[in-house]
Design an enzyme around this catalytic site. Structure first.
Site, PDB file in Angstrom:
ATOM      1  N   PHE A   3      48.952  44.770   0.787  1.00 10.73           N
ATOM      2  CA  PHE A   3      50.056  45.475   1.442  1.00 10.73           C
ATOM      3  C   PHE A   3      50.827  46.303   0.402  1.00 10.73           C
ATOM      4  CE2 PHE A   3      54.201  45.913   3.514  1.00 10.73           C
ATOM      5  CZ  PHE A   3      53.795  46.361   4.761  1.00 10.73           C
TER       6      PHE A   3
ATOM      7  N   ASP B 214      50.346  35.851  -0.269  1.00  5.10           N
ATOM      8  CA  ASP B 214      51.174  36.510   0.733  1.00  5.10           C
ATOM      9  C   ASP B 214      50.712  36.035   2.109  1.00  5.10           C
ATOM     10  OD1 ASP B 214      52.205  38.306   2.659  1.00  5.10           O
ATOM     11  OD2 ASP B 214      52.309  39.940   1.219  1.00  5.10           O
TER      12      ASP B 214
ATOM     13  N   TYR C 140      59.321  37.541  11.024  1.00  3.60           N
ATOM     14  CA  TYR C 140      59.527  38.331  12.245  1.00  3.60           C
ATOM     15  C   TYR C 140      58.222  38.689  12.937  1.00  3.60           C
ATOM     16  CZ  TYR C 140      59.124  41.760   8.437  1.00  3.60           C
ATOM     17  OH  TYR C 140      58.730  42.444   7.303  1.00  3.60           O
ATOM     18  N   LYS C 141      57.078  38.278  12.384  1.00  4.01           N
ATOM     19  CA  LYS C 141      55.796  38.549  13.023  1.00  4.01           C
ATOM     20  C   LYS C 141      55.448  37.376  13.948  1.00  4.01           C
ATOM     21  CE  LYS C 141      54.209  41.185   8.960  1.00  4.01           C
ATOM     22  NZ  LYS C 141      54.342  42.547   9.486  1.00  4.01           N
TER      23      LYS C 141
ATOM     24  N   ARG D 250      45.428  49.104  15.464  1.00  2.00           N
ATOM     25  CA  ARG D 250      45.522  47.682  15.155  1.00  2.00           C
ATOM     26  C   ARG D 250      46.139  46.932  16.330  1.00  2.00           C
ATOM     27  NH1 ARG D 250      48.945  45.279  10.092  1.00  2.00           N
ATOM     28  NH2 ARG D 250      50.630  45.912  11.473  1.00  2.00           N
TER      29      ARG D 250
END
Length: 401
Positions: free
Chosen positions: A121, A198, A223-224, A372
């Site tokens: 990322f 991560d 928050y995912k 995605r």
């Protein structure tokens, strides 16, 4: 009419607990921002009325000061495979990654390299580059396929006596490649380096066993798949064996041994609290408690089973509905190699994504040409997946002319 796969799904009823899940909107972005739970609004309202409004400053002594570690321990128990005392909530993902990267390289004096893959990322890569510049280190890049990720062979070829730290994502943000974290950690340790994992695209969706895998350090957002809400604070994990030796670089008052002494110099607190810097974002960490509780109720293994079923179904539909339109799967086909999302590639996917948003179908887009689909297991139905894939095909057909 109920979709047959939803009728057979033991977790189907959990969908009813999320705000907006009964609407016609197709939500394919749960791996960027999870839906709120219906229980969260009343929780926030009670907090405002009873704790913030009723207890005021007394709330810090009564509960709030210890909340980051209490929620961290529960998160560790339910989703991370982490014993108590190693996980805390606080700061953004970026800040926590900086803290742990910087602490790790300082703990390996004389070693000169940080190993990271080119498709990690952006935040991870940018931070690693900044820390390398700050500390006079070198980045050793691992080149990976955009539809896969870091394999044991690739990592073994990159690490050596100069490696201080390896920074890898458990689930690749673009392809959904699910790394063999236990084996990659073993390879890292054999080279004498530390592993920082991560977990942003796996926590709450894919079972994690940080203690059993012998991982040194980990960071993830909430928050995912943990549904903590926009900008909810991240979490960090530091293995117990490192808690007394690692020094975090952002020495704030709340990470000191006696915050209210407010003395002339800093001395770190014992345990995971030494990795706290400033005042906890108490309101920001309330919502994730509801999701952690829900995952605990369902069981993380059952959540993973549902996740695999959803992504497998999306791939099957992609092969029958999207492949004839020139769409290519850009995620691992094998269930064991795939996290909780699926990416499909086509040159028009940026335009497709924009058009779908106007039709209340919400995927996201990642270059090059990647649509995605983030399928949050407890809030996504099989009927939703089917409807969404057919609308992707319809929109692509319209745009292709």
């Amino acid at each position: 009419m109920t979709h047959p796969l939803d009728a057979a799904d033991p977790l189907a009823s959990y969908r009813d607990l999320f705000v907006g899940a009964s609407s016609d909107l197709v939500y394919f972005d749960g791996n960027s921002l999870g839906r709120p739970l219906s229980a969260t609004g009343p929780r926030l309202a009670r907090f405002v009325e009873e704790e913030w409004g009723g207890r005021l400053i007394r709330g810090w002594d009564e509960r709030w000061m210890s909340l980051p570690q209490e929620i961290g321990d529960e998160l560790g128990r339910v989703t991370l495979g982490a014993a108590p005392g190693q996980t805390t909530i606080g700061d953004s993902t970026t800040v926590l990654l900086y803290k742990l990267m910087r602490a790790a390289v300082a703990a390996r004096p004389g070693r000169t390299e940080i190993v990271i893959d080119r498709d990690n990322f952006p935040t991870d890569r940018y931070l690693a580059a900044g820390i390398a510049e700050e500390c006079g280190l070198t980045l050793r890049w691992i080149d990976v396929s955009l539809d896969a990720g870091v394999t044991p062979d690739l990592l073994a070829a990159a690490v050596g006596p100069s490696t201080a730290l390896v920074v890898l994502s458990h689930v690749a943000y673009r392809s959904s490649w699910l790394a063999d974290a236990a084996l990659l950690t073993r390879i890292t340790h054999d080279a004498g380096a530390l592993m920082l994992l991560d977990l942003c695209h796996s926590a709450g969706s894919v079972p994690v066993e940080l203690d059993a895998w012998d991982v040194d350090l980990a960071v993830g957002c909430t928050y995912k798949y943990l549904n903590g809400g926009p900008g909810s604070p991240a979490f960090c994990y530091v293995a117990e064996r490192h808690l007394s030796s690692l020094s975090q670089p952002i020495q704030g008052w709340l990470g000191s041994v006696d915050p209210f002494l407010m003395g002339p110099s800093y001395a770190p607190a014992a345990g995971i609290r030494r990795f706290v810097s400033g005042t906890p974002a108490v309101v920001g960490m309330l919502a994730m408690q509801d999701m952690i509780s829900l995952v605990s109720s369902a069981g993380i293994d059952a959540v993973r089973e549902k996740s695999v079923a959803l992504t497998s179904y999306a791939i099957s539909l992609g092969e029958s509905v999207l492949a004839p339109l020139g769409v290519v799967l850009a995620s691992p086909r094998a269930d064991a190699d795939r996290g909780g999302h699926v990416t499909f590639n086509h040159p028009l996917m940026r335009e497709v994504t924009a058009a779908l948003w106007q039709r209340d179908v919400i995927p996201d887009y990642r270059d090059p040409g990647g649509l995605r689909l983030g399928l949050s297991p407890l809030s996504t139905s099989f009927a939703e997946v089917e409807r969404g894939i057919h609308l992707v095909a319809e929109t692509l057909t319209d745009l292709a002319g």
